[in-house]
Write an enzyme that holds these catalytic residues in place. Structure first.
Site, PDB file in Angstrom:
ATOM      1  N   GLU A  79       0.857  -1.183   0.000  1.00 20.91           N
ATOM      2  CA  GLU A  79       0.000   0.000   0.000  1.00 20.91           C
ATOM      3  C   GLU A  79       0.899   1.241   0.000  1.00 20.91           C
ATOM      4  OE1 GLU A  79      -1.103  -2.647   1.718  1.00 20.91           O
ATOM      5  OE2 GLU A  79      -3.176  -2.895   1.040  1.00 20.91           O
ATOM      6  N   SER A  80       1.448   1.571  -1.164  1.00 20.60           N
ATOM      7  CA  SER A  80       2.213   2.809  -1.412  1.00 20.60           C
ATOM      8  C   SER A  80       3.718   2.697  -1.127  1.00 20.60           C
ATOM      9  CB  SER A  80       1.541   4.018  -0.769  1.00 20.60           C
ATOM     10  OG  SER A  80       0.216   4.141  -1.277  1.00 20.60           O
ATOM     11  N   CYS A  94      -1.954   3.762   1.780  1.00 26.12           N
ATOM     12  CA  CYS A  94      -3.339   3.995   1.358  1.00 26.12           C
ATOM     13  C   CYS A  94      -4.220   2.853   1.868  1.00 26.12           C
ATOM     14  CB  CYS A  94      -3.377   4.079  -0.158  1.00 26.12           C
ATOM     15  SG  CYS A  94      -2.731   2.581  -0.933  1.00 26.12           S
ATOM     16  N   SER A 238       2.179   1.283  -8.597  1.00 28.66           N
ATOM     17  CA  SER A 238       2.958   2.122  -7.675  1.00 28.66           C
ATOM     18  C   SER A 238       4.355   2.295  -8.225  1.00 28.66           C
ATOM     19  CB  SER A 238       3.057   1.458  -6.300  1.00 28.66           C
ATOM     20  OG  SER A 238       1.832   1.562  -5.628  1.00 28.66           O
ATOM     21  N   HIS A 252       1.212   6.854  -7.437  1.00 29.44           N
ATOM     22  CA  HIS A 252       0.363   5.700  -7.094  1.00 29.44           C
ATOM     23  C   HIS A 252      -0.976   5.829  -7.802  1.00 29.44           C
ATOM     24  CE1 HIS A 252       3.206   4.349  -4.102  1.00 29.44           C
ATOM     25  NE2 HIS A 252       3.372   5.627  -3.813  1.00 29.44           N
TER      26      HIS A 252
HETATM   27  C1  LIG Z   1      -1.407   0.560  -6.329  1.00 31.77           C
HETATM   28  S1  LIG Z   1      -2.114   0.780  -4.853  1.00 31.77           S
HETATM   29  C2  LIG Z   1      -1.889   2.507  -4.876  1.00 31.77           C
HETATM   30  C3  LIG Z   1      -2.780   3.286  -4.058  1.00 31.77           C
HETATM   31  C4  LIG Z   1      -2.433   4.712  -4.006  1.00 31.77           C
HETATM   32  N1  LIG Z   1      -2.487   5.226  -2.737  1.00 31.77           N
HETATM   33  C5  LIG Z   1      -3.137   5.586  -4.999  1.00 31.77           C
HETATM   34  O1  LIG Z   1      -2.712   6.678  -5.152  1.00 31.77           O
HETATM   35  O2  LIG Z   1      -4.090   5.205  -5.633  1.00 31.77           O
HETATM   36  C6  LIG Z   1      -3.823   0.628  -5.024  1.00 31.77           C
HETATM   37  C7  LIG Z   1      -4.376   0.025  -6.283  1.00 31.77           C
HETATM   38  O3  LIG Z   1      -3.866  -1.285  -6.447  1.00 31.77           O
HETATM   39  C8  LIG Z   1      -4.927  -2.243  -6.384  1.00 31.77           C
HETATM   40  N2  LIG Z   1      -4.436  -3.453  -5.722  1.00 31.77           N
HETATM   41  C9  LIG Z   1      -4.447  -4.701  -6.250  1.00 31.77           C
HETATM   42  N3  LIG Z   1      -3.909  -5.567  -5.378  1.00 31.77           N
HETATM   43  C10 LIG Z   1      -3.549  -4.879  -4.289  1.00 31.77           C
HETATM   44  C11 LIG Z   1      -2.947  -5.228  -3.049  1.00 31.77           C
HETATM   45  N4  LIG Z   1      -2.612  -6.469  -2.772  1.00 31.77           N
HETATM   46  N5  LIG Z   1      -2.742  -4.243  -2.146  1.00 31.77           N
HETATM   47  C12 LIG Z   1      -3.067  -2.976  -2.432  1.00 31.77           C
HETATM   48  N6  LIG Z   1      -3.627  -2.584  -3.585  1.00 31.77           N
HETATM   49  C13 LIG Z   1      -3.877  -3.513  -4.501  1.00 31.77           C
HETATM   50  C14 LIG Z   1      -6.075  -1.533  -5.683  1.00 31.77           C
HETATM   51  O4  LIG Z   1      -7.335  -2.088  -6.045  1.00 31.77           O
HETATM   52  C15 LIG Z   1      -5.885  -0.130  -6.210  1.00 31.77           C
HETATM   53  O5  LIG Z   1      -6.400   0.021  -7.486  1.00 31.77           O
END
Ligand SMILES: C[S@@+](CC[C@H](N)C(=O)[O-])C[C@H]1O[C@@H](n2cnc3c(N)ncnc32)[C@H](O)[C@@H]1O
Length: 346
Positions: A79-80, A94, A238, A252
């Protein structure tokens, strides 16, 4: 993600600057030589990866990958992102992470592992969540976040900028003289993004993070970056870009159409961010975005607030709100922009 496919892209952002009252007066070079080429003396990069992993368990996220240069370790997280330099720690998370649960353990870890017993400055900020009720308890509203930080710091100062009944932005800092080296941070927080651009950040459309970064233009936002990025399945992206002298960019992307969100952040020193912001919004084509700019007295960007105050429009976007704050050593501007709806054909 919850059962309706909602993901809270909005990040919690913590930046802490540490120092040591126990400085022995030796230069970094002398310590480095004495320690046989290992990092020695007060330096956050002495902390073992396993200890960072333990700290991140409290936040409910984990390390996906890490790249370094001589000034910084940059981690892509589930998460980021997290950035660790000699005396600066940045954690951006996030989703439903509980970042504030890590603050007190972080202070103890830094004191025990690096002999750094002073917090010179601290910034905790976030935009208003889309679904605050889905957050863990302490994060459900800014008052509980503020009370938590007030229990750790006796000189805290909390602010809300922007419209309380719309996209406002919260900041908790400490009332210190703070960081005396040049420092600045720009954030562009975008919502309602162009669906064709968001498609690039899915495994259906891109085979790899490299392809998503190249096709979208994210990898070309700055020249000569060390890039570390990750494409999530089925979507999400990310990216950390390391630049010389502890500078970084981080991007992100949450592409889900009903809650699309992208953040761009950098501490790159520039007199004006107008060109960079223009590049970012042309790349992602948001329906609306917030800008926050911090610059301290020694920063190249210290006068950018004057230029921003004149920008009633940014490309096709109209300014909604604009606020300026002056702290002891930093100035801060918060600005929100909206793209007016296209007129119906006559
Ligand atoms: C890449 S992270 C980035 C979040 C960031 N804070 C933003 O600016 O949007 C979130 C995105 O990745 C996806 N994602 C897929 N698998 C994930 C995981 N295991 N953990 C977090 N996000 C995931 C989420 O649904 C979302 O679309």
């Amino acid at each position: 993600m919850n059962e309706e496919g909602f993901f809270e892209g909005t990040e919690k952002l913590l930046e802490v600057w540490f120092s040591s009252s126990l400085s022995d007066g030796k230069s970094d070079e002398a310590r480095y030589t004495e320690a046989g080429g290992r990092i020695a003396g007060p330096d956050l990069r002495r902390i073992d990866r396993s200890l960072w992993e333990d700290l991140l368990k409290l936040v409910h996220c984990e390390i996906i990958s890490m790249k370094s240069d001589k000034d910084m370790d940059a981690y892509v997280l589930s998460e980021s992102s997290m950035f660790v330099s000699k005396n600066r720690f940045i954690l951006k998370t996030c989703g439903r992470t509980s970042l504030l649960h890590a603050v007190e353990p972080l202070l103890s870890l830094v004191q025990s592992e690096c002999d750094m017993d002073r917090v010179d400055d601290l910034f905790y900020s976030r935009k208003k969540y889309t679904r605050p009720e889905l957050q863990p308890a302490v994060h459900q509203n800014f008052n509980t976040e503020m009370n938590h930080l007030d229990s750790l710091f006796d000189n805290g100062a909390a602010y809300a900028l922007g419209r309380m009944n719309a996209d406002c932005w919260y900041l908790y800092t400490i009332d210190n003289i703070g960081v005396l080296q040049p420092d600045q941070t720009l954030e562009v927080l975008m919502q309602d993004l162009d669906p064709d651009v968001m498609d690039i950040f899915s495994v259906e459309h891109s085979h790899s993070a490299d392809e998503a970064g190249r096709t979208s233009g994210v990898s070309q936002l700055m020249p000569d970056m060390i890039i570390d990025h990750f494409l999530f399945e089925p979507h999400g992206y990310s990216m950390n870009g390391i630049l010389p002298n502890g500078q970084y960019i981080t991007v992100h992307v949450t592409p889900e159409p009903h809650c699309s969100y992208v953040s761009f952040e950098t501490n790159v020193a520039e007199e004006s961010y107008r060109e960079l912001i223009t590049k970012v919004i042309k790349l992602f084509k948001p329906g609306k975005f917030l800008l926050t700019v911090f610059a301290n007295k020694d920063s190249l960007a210290k006068n950018f607030y004057k230029e921003l105050s004149r920008l009633n429009c940014f490309e096709a976007y109209h300014r909604c709100d604009h606020e300026y704050c002056q702290f002891k050593n930093y100035n801060l501007t918060f600005t929100s922009y909206l793209r007016p709806p296209a007129l119906p054909p006559r």
